[in-house]
Design a protein around this motif. Structure first.
Motif, PDB file in Angstrom:
ATOM      1  N   UNK B  30     -70.590   3.606 -18.344  1.00  0.00           N
ATOM      2  CA  UNK B  30     -71.703   3.834 -19.195  1.00  0.00           C
ATOM      3  C   UNK B  30     -71.702   4.369 -20.475  1.00  0.00           C
ATOM      4  N   UNK B  31     -70.488   4.789 -20.757  1.00  0.00           N
ATOM      5  CA  UNK B  31     -70.183   5.551 -22.059  1.00  0.00           C
ATOM      6  C   UNK B  31     -68.824   5.426 -22.441  1.00  0.00           C
ATOM      7  N   UNK B  49     -69.246   3.369 -28.195  1.00  0.00           N
ATOM      8  CA  UNK B  49     -69.093   1.926 -27.967  1.00  0.00           C
ATOM      9  C   UNK B  49     -69.007   1.593 -26.596  1.00  0.00           C
ATOM     10  N   UNK B  50     -69.994   1.589 -25.599  1.00  0.00           N
ATOM     11  CA  UNK B  50     -69.797   1.096 -24.401  1.00  0.00           C
ATOM     12  C   UNK B  50     -69.741  -0.515 -24.352  1.00  0.00           C
ATOM     13  N   UNK B  62     -64.364  -2.758 -30.289  1.00  0.00           N
ATOM     14  CA  UNK B  62     -64.695  -3.995 -29.629  1.00  0.00           C
ATOM     15  C   UNK B  62     -64.466  -3.459 -28.035  1.00  0.00           C
ATOM     16  N   UNK B  63     -65.544  -3.466 -27.227  1.00  0.00           N
ATOM     17  CA  UNK B  63     -65.540  -3.338 -25.838  1.00  0.00           C
ATOM     18  C   UNK B  63     -65.869  -4.502 -25.073  1.00  0.00           C
ATOM     19  N   UNK B  64     -65.058  -4.741 -24.209  1.00  0.00           N
ATOM     20  CA  UNK B  64     -65.527  -5.769 -23.052  1.00  0.00           C
ATOM     21  C   UNK B  64     -65.698  -5.186 -21.927  1.00  0.00           C
ATOM     22  N   UNK B  65     -66.812  -4.741 -21.532  1.00  0.00           N
ATOM     23  CA  UNK B  65     -67.179  -4.035 -20.512  1.00  0.00           C
ATOM     24  C   UNK B  65     -66.887  -4.866 -19.054  1.00  0.00           C
ATOM     25  N   UNK B  66     -67.059  -5.866 -19.005  1.00  0.00           N
ATOM     26  CA  UNK B  66     -66.980  -6.690 -17.723  1.00  0.00           C
ATOM     27  C   UNK B  66     -65.589  -6.895 -17.629  1.00  0.00           C
ATOM     28  N   UNK B  87     -59.233   7.343 -26.246  1.00  0.00           N
ATOM     29  CA  UNK B  87     -60.482   6.532 -25.976  1.00  0.00           C
ATOM     30  C   UNK B  87     -60.816   7.472 -24.534  1.00  0.00           C
ATOM     31  N   UNK B  88     -62.142   7.590 -24.515  1.00  0.00           N
ATOM     32  CA  UNK B  88     -63.010   8.380 -23.373  1.00  0.00           C
ATOM     33  C   UNK B  88     -63.992   7.759 -22.884  1.00  0.00           C
ATOM     34  N   UNK B  89     -64.226   7.774 -21.572  1.00  0.00           N
ATOM     35  CA  UNK B  89     -65.256   7.255 -20.910  1.00  0.00           C
ATOM     36  C   UNK B  89     -65.923   8.123 -20.133  1.00  0.00           C
ATOM     37  N   UNK B  90     -67.385   7.772 -19.872  1.00  0.00           N
ATOM     38  CA  UNK B  90     -68.079   8.545 -18.785  1.00  0.00           C
ATOM     39  C   UNK B  90     -68.661   7.467 -17.807  1.00  0.00           C
ATOM     40  N   UNK B  91     -68.771   7.799 -16.582  1.00  0.00           N
ATOM     41  CA  UNK B  91     -69.431   6.967 -15.700  1.00  0.00           C
ATOM     42  C   UNK B  91     -70.754   7.315 -15.265  1.00  0.00           C
ATOM     43  N   UNK B  92     -71.262   8.531 -15.293  1.00  0.00           N
ATOM     44  CA  UNK B  92     -72.676   8.801 -15.093  1.00  0.00           C
ATOM     45  C   UNK B  92     -73.620   8.225 -15.979  1.00  0.00           C
ATOM     46  N   UNK B  93     -74.867   8.189 -15.830  1.00  0.00           N
ATOM     47  CA  UNK B  93     -75.832   7.647 -16.720  1.00  0.00           C
ATOM     48  C   UNK B  93     -76.697   8.861 -17.325  1.00  0.00           C
ATOM     49  N   UNK B  94     -76.325  10.188 -17.193  1.00  0.00           N
ATOM     50  CA  UNK B  94     -76.945  11.246 -17.672  1.00  0.00           C
ATOM     51  C   UNK B  94     -77.224  11.272 -19.236  1.00  0.00           C
ATOM     52  N   UNK B  95     -76.246  10.662 -19.691  1.00  0.00           N
ATOM     53  CA  UNK B  95     -76.182  11.061 -21.055  1.00  0.00           C
ATOM     54  C   UNK B  95     -75.394  12.293 -21.473  1.00  0.00           C
ATOM     55  N   UNK B  96     -74.787  12.818 -20.644  1.00  0.00           N
ATOM     56  CA  UNK B  96     -74.260  14.199 -20.765  1.00  0.00           C
ATOM     57  C   UNK B  96     -72.862  14.267 -21.560  1.00  0.00           C
TER      58      UNK B  96
END
Lengths: 114, 111
Positions: B30-31, B49-50, B62-66, B87-96
């Motif tokens: 999600x992030x 850029x999710x 450019x991010x191709x999420x699919x 590059x760093x990612x977050x899976x939760x939807x908390x926006x934390x």
């Protein structure tokens, strides 16, 4: 201040010594994070505060690591009885709340345990 | 947990050259953010850029999420672009902003 401020910038500790690392986040930022970065690696999450509440401490590697943010602003990361494997850069970051908020990192506290 | 792989691990460019850095991730996120860590250790956020494409000066992403990848483009590289790109990612939807970082691409731009 204008950015995230950390102190000390450099710390050499003897094995077994306790250390305390301080972070001053950007004023008004709700979220505060601590990350650990070993040489040649990416930062690894340690813990997260929302205001004064520590909502996630799943990344703390052992019970020798303790973090607090008692008034919801300045935070301290404490490492007790330091060991050589604790040598790393400890990064503090802060951000506003919600998806899409930019996260700002401090310059880090470089800890060497000898 | 989620795997974040970056390539290439190291890149040397002549000043003025263009480059593409890649980030693959193993699960939906999600992030996604790109960071530059300068030689003094300072981490600077480049893009949030999710999905989709963004541009900022000589940099674009450019991010191709699919398809679970993101690309960072650097055009007309300068010596000040040297450093490590994460590059760093977050899976939760908390926006934390609880981010999981890749191992980075070390870029050296030579004059």
């Amino acid at each position: 201040g204008a950015g995230v401020s950390q102190s000390p910038r450099y710390k050499v500790a003897k094995r077994g010594q306790d250390v305390a690392l301080r972070c001053d986040p950007i004023s008004g930022h709700v979220s505060l994070f601590w990350y650990q970065q070993a040489l040649g690696q990416g930062p690894e999450f340690l813990t997260y505060f929302q205001n004064e509440a520590q909502l996630d401490k799943s990344g703390l590697p052992s019970d020798r690591f303790f973090a607090e943010r008692p008034e919801g602003s300045v935070s301290t990361l404490k490492i007790q009885r330091t060991q050589q494997e604790d040598s790393a850069v400890y990064l503090c970051a802060s951000s506003g709340w919600g998806l899409g908020n930019t996260i700002y990192f401090g310059e880090g506290s470089w800890l060497t345990v000898v | 947990g989620i795997q974040v792989e970056q390539s290439p691990p190291d890149l040397i460019l002549q000043e003025g050259a263009n480059s593409t850095l890649r980030c693959n991730f193993s699960d939906s996120v999600n992030n996604l953010q790109w960071f530059h860590q300068n030689p003094w250790g300072q981490l600077i956020n480049l893009f949030y850029i999710p999905s989709g494409t963004k541009q900022n000066g000589r940099l674009s992403a450019t991010t191709v999420a699919t398809e679970r990848y993101s690309l960072l483009y650097i055009s007309s590289s300068q010596t000040t672009d040297s450093g490590v790109y994460f590059c760093a990612v977050e899976q939760g939807r908390t926006g934390a902003n609880n981010l999981f970082f890749g191992t980075g691409t070390r870029l050296t731009v030579i004059p």
